[in-house]
Design an enzyme around this catalytic site. Structure first.
Site: not given
Ligand code: DGL
Length: 259
Positions: A73, A183
């Site tokens: 993430c 993301c």
């Molecule tokens: N997969 C997360 C990232 O890479 C998503 C972030 C979120 O939950 O806003 O930032």
């Protein structure tokens, strides 16, 4: 130690884009994936809350015996990885928007970065951007609303298409030739993005780079699983199991877990 699993967590189902690269590159490794979907999106939360949630996920993965943790993430990496590294003994691998290859290769001297508010406002993101992209125009776009749509199973919806269009149009007007996906949910949008972007625009996604880095760190710490057994893979979500299963193209062992 080498037989213990790799732990992977994300604010939700997006980190499975990284998980798949890891499973492909390291077929002997056992893996445990945590999708903290009940708390998604992390991107709009204050930094201290993102750290708190990252601690919760880390401690569960450590209880489950993980030898290394992949923070799949960008938002958790850019806000919490330095805290995690200084408080726990296992190695941590993180993911950040890959500005460097885009900034090095752009011909139009203009690149786009699509990421969450939490990532784009982080100190780590600015440090990386200042280091590699001086003299380059970096168009930073918050992908507001994208993660909730993916988490609610609306990946290929008209709503998504309209949202992406509103984020891409200004970047296309400015003549970007690289779009950095900042993301881990966004790689699932690549087929749709390709239909919307001019063909000269290269999309950068760093999933494979994270898997390679995971392998390198396992080797460095002498904890790569060399056993030729079939690996045990388990994915847990505290959200919608159906949404998680839809994003996995193989049959993996998935379950709901309250964490
Ligand atoms: N997969 C997360 C990232 O890479 C998503 C972030 C979120 O939950 O806003 O930032």
């Amino acid at each position: 130690m080498s037989k213990q699993p790799i732990g992977i967590f994300d604010s939700g189902v997006g980190g499975t884009s990284i998980f798949k690269e890891i499973v492909d590159l390291l077929p002997n490794e056992d893996c445990i994936y945590l999708a903290d979907s009940i708390n998604a999106p992390y991107g709009n939360k204050p930094a201290d809350k993102i750290v708190e949630l990252s601690i919760k996920n880390t401690e569960l993965l450590l209880e489950l015996g993980c030898k290394l943790i992949v923070v799949a993430c960008n938002t958790a990496t850019t806000n919490a990885i330095s805290y995690l590294r200084s408080h726990y003994d296992v190695p941590f691998i993180g993911i950040e928007p890959a500005i460097k290859p885009a900034a090095l290769n752009t011909k139009t001297k203009t690149i786009g970065v699509l990421a969450t508010k939490g990532t784009l406002s982080s100190h780590l993101f600015h440090k990386t951007s200042d280091l590699y992209a001086s003299g380059i125009k970096v168009i930073e776009q918050v992908g507001e609303g994208i993660v909730p749509l993916i988490e609610s199973g609306k990946l290929n919806s008209d709503e998504m298409k309209n949202l992406l269009n509103s984020y891409l149009e200004p970047m296309i007007q400015e003549n970007i030739d690289y779009l950095v996906l900042g993301c881990t949910h966004y790689p699932y949008l690549i087929p749709m993005l390709k239909t919307m972007l001019p063909k000269e625009v290269t999309i950068i996604d760093s999933g494979l780079a994270v898997a390679k880095q995971t392998k390198a760190i396992l080797e460095k710490h002498h904890i790569l699983n060399q056993a030729n057994s079939t690996s045990a893979i388990k994915l847990y979500t505290n959200g919608n199991l159906e949404v998680l299963n839809t994003l996995l193209d193989h049959q993996f062992d998935t379950a709901y877990l309250d964490f």
